[in-house]
Design a protein around this motif. Structure first.
Motif, PDB file in Angstrom:
ATOM      1  N   TRP A  64      18.680  -1.393  16.715  1.00 33.27           N
ATOM      2  CA  TRP A  64      17.877  -1.507  15.507  1.00 33.27           C
ATOM      3  C   TRP A  64      16.507  -0.887  15.785  1.00 33.27           C
ATOM      4  N   ASP A  65      15.991  -0.152  14.825  1.00 31.36           N
ATOM      5  CA  ASP A  65      14.651   0.432  14.952  1.00 31.36           C
ATOM      6  C   ASP A  65      13.652  -0.613  14.466  1.00 31.36           C
ATOM      7  N   ILE A  66      13.375  -1.600  15.320  1.00 32.91           N
ATOM      8  CA  ILE A  66      12.657  -2.795  14.883  1.00 32.91           C
ATOM      9  C   ILE A  66      11.210  -2.503  14.502  1.00 32.91           C
ATOM     10  N   LEU A  67      10.570  -1.533  15.132  1.00 32.60           N
ATOM     11  CA  LEU A  67       9.186  -1.238  14.756  1.00 32.60           C
ATOM     12  C   LEU A  67       9.123  -0.566  13.387  1.00 32.60           C
ATOM     13  N   ARG A  68      10.117   0.249  13.078  1.00 32.93           N
ATOM     14  CA  ARG A  68      10.178   0.823  11.727  1.00 32.93           C
ATOM     15  C   ARG A  68      10.411  -0.291  10.699  1.00 32.93           C
ATOM     16  N   ILE A  69      11.242  -1.263  11.056  1.00 28.87           N
ATOM     17  CA  ILE A  69      11.471  -2.390  10.156  1.00 28.87           C
ATOM     18  C   ILE A  69      10.162  -3.154   9.932  1.00 28.87           C
ATOM     19  N   TYR A  70       9.439  -3.417  11.012  1.00 28.47           N
ATOM     20  CA  TYR A  70       8.186  -4.169  10.887  1.00 28.47           C
ATOM     21  C   TYR A  70       7.157  -3.393  10.068  1.00 28.47           C
ATOM     22  N   ARG A  71       7.113  -2.077  10.246  1.00 28.92           N
ATOM     23  CA  ARG A  71       6.215  -1.261   9.428  1.00 28.92           C
ATOM     24  C   ARG A  71       6.566  -1.413   7.948  1.00 28.92           C
ATOM     25  N   GLY A  72       7.857  -1.441   7.637  1.00 30.37           N
ATOM     26  CA  GLY A  72       8.275  -1.645   6.253  1.00 30.37           C
ATOM     27  C   GLY A  72       7.864  -3.003   5.724  1.00 30.37           C
ATOM     28  N   VAL A  73       7.932  -4.026   6.579  1.00 28.95           N
ATOM     29  CA  VAL A  73       7.495  -5.364   6.180  1.00 28.95           C
ATOM     30  C   VAL A  73       6.005  -5.365   5.866  1.00 28.95           C
ATOM     31  N   LEU A  74       5.203  -4.774   6.741  1.00 31.64           N
ATOM     32  CA  LEU A  74       3.754  -4.739   6.517  1.00 31.64           C
ATOM     33  C   LEU A  74       3.412  -3.990   5.234  1.00 31.64           C
ATOM     34  N   ASP A  75       4.069  -2.856   5.030  1.00 33.08           N
ATOM     35  CA  ASP A  75       3.808  -2.082   3.809  1.00 33.08           C
ATOM     36  C   ASP A  75       4.210  -2.884   2.570  1.00 33.08           C
ATOM     37  N   GLY A  76       5.328  -3.613   2.671  1.00 32.66           N
ATOM     38  CA  GLY A  76       5.778  -4.419   1.539  1.00 32.66           C
ATOM     39  C   GLY A  76       4.830  -5.555   1.224  1.00 32.66           C
TER      40      GLY A  76
END
Length: 476
Positions: free
Chosen positions: A47-59
């Motif tokens: 899983w690209d977890i840092l990309r996921i977290y970036r999406g969470v922050l942006d959301g």
């Protein structure tokens, strides 16, 4: 009126949904969506977890000021932290092949007796047995707990997701000392448990700066296993219901007050997962719309866009139950050429080979309806619980053909919706913990019935539904 943000992480995409909640009010809208694209590197699927977290922050930045944040995701996968709290590499995807031959020092009969969790090669206990980074780890956090840790700095393990690891004792709802002891010194990596509705903590200064939200914004534990949140949002009126939480997986089951652990249940691959308000989700994992999602991915790989609604309309005109497959055959689990695998299965089992896209889609939907029927019948047989209605929630509730065929196959009415069940369950647990609403799980479900759009499908008396075919799975 109070506002809450639901961070809902799925296997193919993540999103942030904002809800306005109050007595008699439940209004949701999606503010951000982002792709969740796994990455294969060095022969391992991550899983690209840092990309996921970036999406969470942006959301969360798009959400604006809210009174609470809750995070849910898929089950079993985790990140490992070192003694400094830093992540030890990307989490491995549960569809990676590293656990295909996973074993356990504890016989599966004992594993089931202790945990009530069905056999799955990707369960966390098996992933940890194949984990080369374990000796360097001090903490294991399941995906939503990892996101919550980055948002708040607080370490913990939410109960509903912890129950999927096959490390939680079904009776005590605490980490099982015997099974955790099997990890040796690594048993110390299991984080303290928290229950849905507990406040995890406020946003850190760093997370607040990244999201534009006030530092004091609370992150609240919800049913962090997405199915736990989805089942909490089943708009049932009474107790005689079954549910299908339908997305990449179809989770088919009934709701119980206590775990039901029996040899018959073990053989039928039924699992006892923790739900909201001390309920038990007694269910079977059935491969769901993953079959269709992978077909579409393959068809679009050449740059062509597939119109799923048009394909489903064409599939509805095809002859019913012409070709069906065992949706849970291991051949369908990994990513790959799903249309080719479906055709090969039909060829191997002496059935007409679906040669057009519409017939492939019809094969998938027919097969899932029969799988839903088989799981429902087993759930009723094993629990003795009578069922008058089936609730299909999640993305699959938009698939009218699947809902209608499930009603036909099961001979029971299907109530479809809400589509946003996971986000609804997420925000309602937050709102109740925050005091915006009150009541029991039944009261929360009544609010859903009053405010959300639902569709009802009656079984057709003239529907020609065959008996389930008996398939022999290849040895693995």
């Amino acid at each position: 009126m109070r506002r809450y943000a639901a961070v809902d992480l799925g296997a193919s995409s993540g999103r942030v949904v904002v809800a306005e909640v109050g007595p008699g009010t439940l209004d949701l809208h999606e503010v951000h969506r982002f792709a969740n694209v796994p990455v294969r590197a060095g022969g391992t699927l991550y899983w690209d977890i840092l990309r996921i977290y970036r999406g969470v922050l942006d959301g969360l930045r798009a959400a604006g000021p809210v009174d609470g944040i809750g995070v849910d995701s898929w089950a079993v996968d985790y990140g490992l932290l070192d003694e400094r709290g830093a992540l030890l590499g990307n989490p491995v995807h549960y569809r990676d092949g590293r656990t295909e031959k996973a074993g356990s020092r504890v016989p599966f009969e004992e594993l089931y007796a202790r945990t009530g969790i069905a056999r799955q090669p990707f369960n966390t206990i098996h992933q940890l047995a194949a984990e080369p980074r374990l000796a360097s780890a001090t903490t294991m956090l399941l995906i939503p707990d990892l996101i919550a840790y980055w948002l708040t700095g607080e370490i913990g393990a939410e109960l509903t997701n912890a129950s999927t690891t096959q490390l939680l004792n079904a009776a005590s709802r605490e980490w099982d000392a015997v099974l955790a002891g099997g990890l040796g010194p690594a048993s110390k990596i299991l984080a303290p448990l928290r229950r849905p509705g507990e406040v995890i903590g406020p946003l850190t200064a760093e997370a607040a700066a990244e999201t534009g939200l006030p530092v004091g914004t609370p992150v609240i534990a919800v049913g962090s296993h997405d199915t736990a949140s989805a089942v909490a949002a089943v708009p049932a009126d009474g107790e005689r219901f079954a549910y299908v939480s339908c997305g990449t997986w179809s989770l088919v089951g009934v709701e119980l007050d206590q775990p039901m652990i029996s040899e018959e249940g073990r053989r039928a691959n039924f699992t006892n997962e923790a739900g909201i308000d001390d309920t038990v989700r007694y269910l079977r994992n059935v491969t769901g719309l993953w079959l269709l999602q992978e077909c579409i991915r393959v068809w679009e790989a050449g740059g062509e866009r597939v119109d799923l609604e048009a394909l489903l309309a064409q599939a509805a005109e095809e002859a019913p139950f012409r070709s069906t497959v065992d949706a849970d055959d291991p051949v369908f689990h990994p990513p790959g050429d799903m249309p080719g695998r479906l055709a090969d299965f039909c060829r191997r089992t002496g059935q007409p080979v679906p040669e057009t896209r519409a017939r492939i889609v019809r094969c998938v939907v027919d097969s899932l309806a029969l799988a839903h029927r088989a799981a429902l019948r087993d759930a009723q047989r094993l629990t003795g619980q009578e069922v008058d209605v089936i609730h299909i929630v999640g993305g699959g509730s938009r698939n009218a053909l699947l809902c209608a065929l499930t009603a036909d196959a099961c001979g029971l009415p299907v109530v479809a919706g809400p589509v946003e069940a996971t986000s609804i369950g997420n925000v309602l647990v937050q709102a109740r913990a925050d005091g915006a609403i009150s009541g029991t799980l039944a009261d929360l479900r009544a609010l859903i019935r009053r405010t959300q759009r639902l569709e009802r499908y009656e079984p057709r008396a003239d529907a020609a539904v065959p008996a389930a075919r008996a398939f022999t799975r290849p040895a693995r």
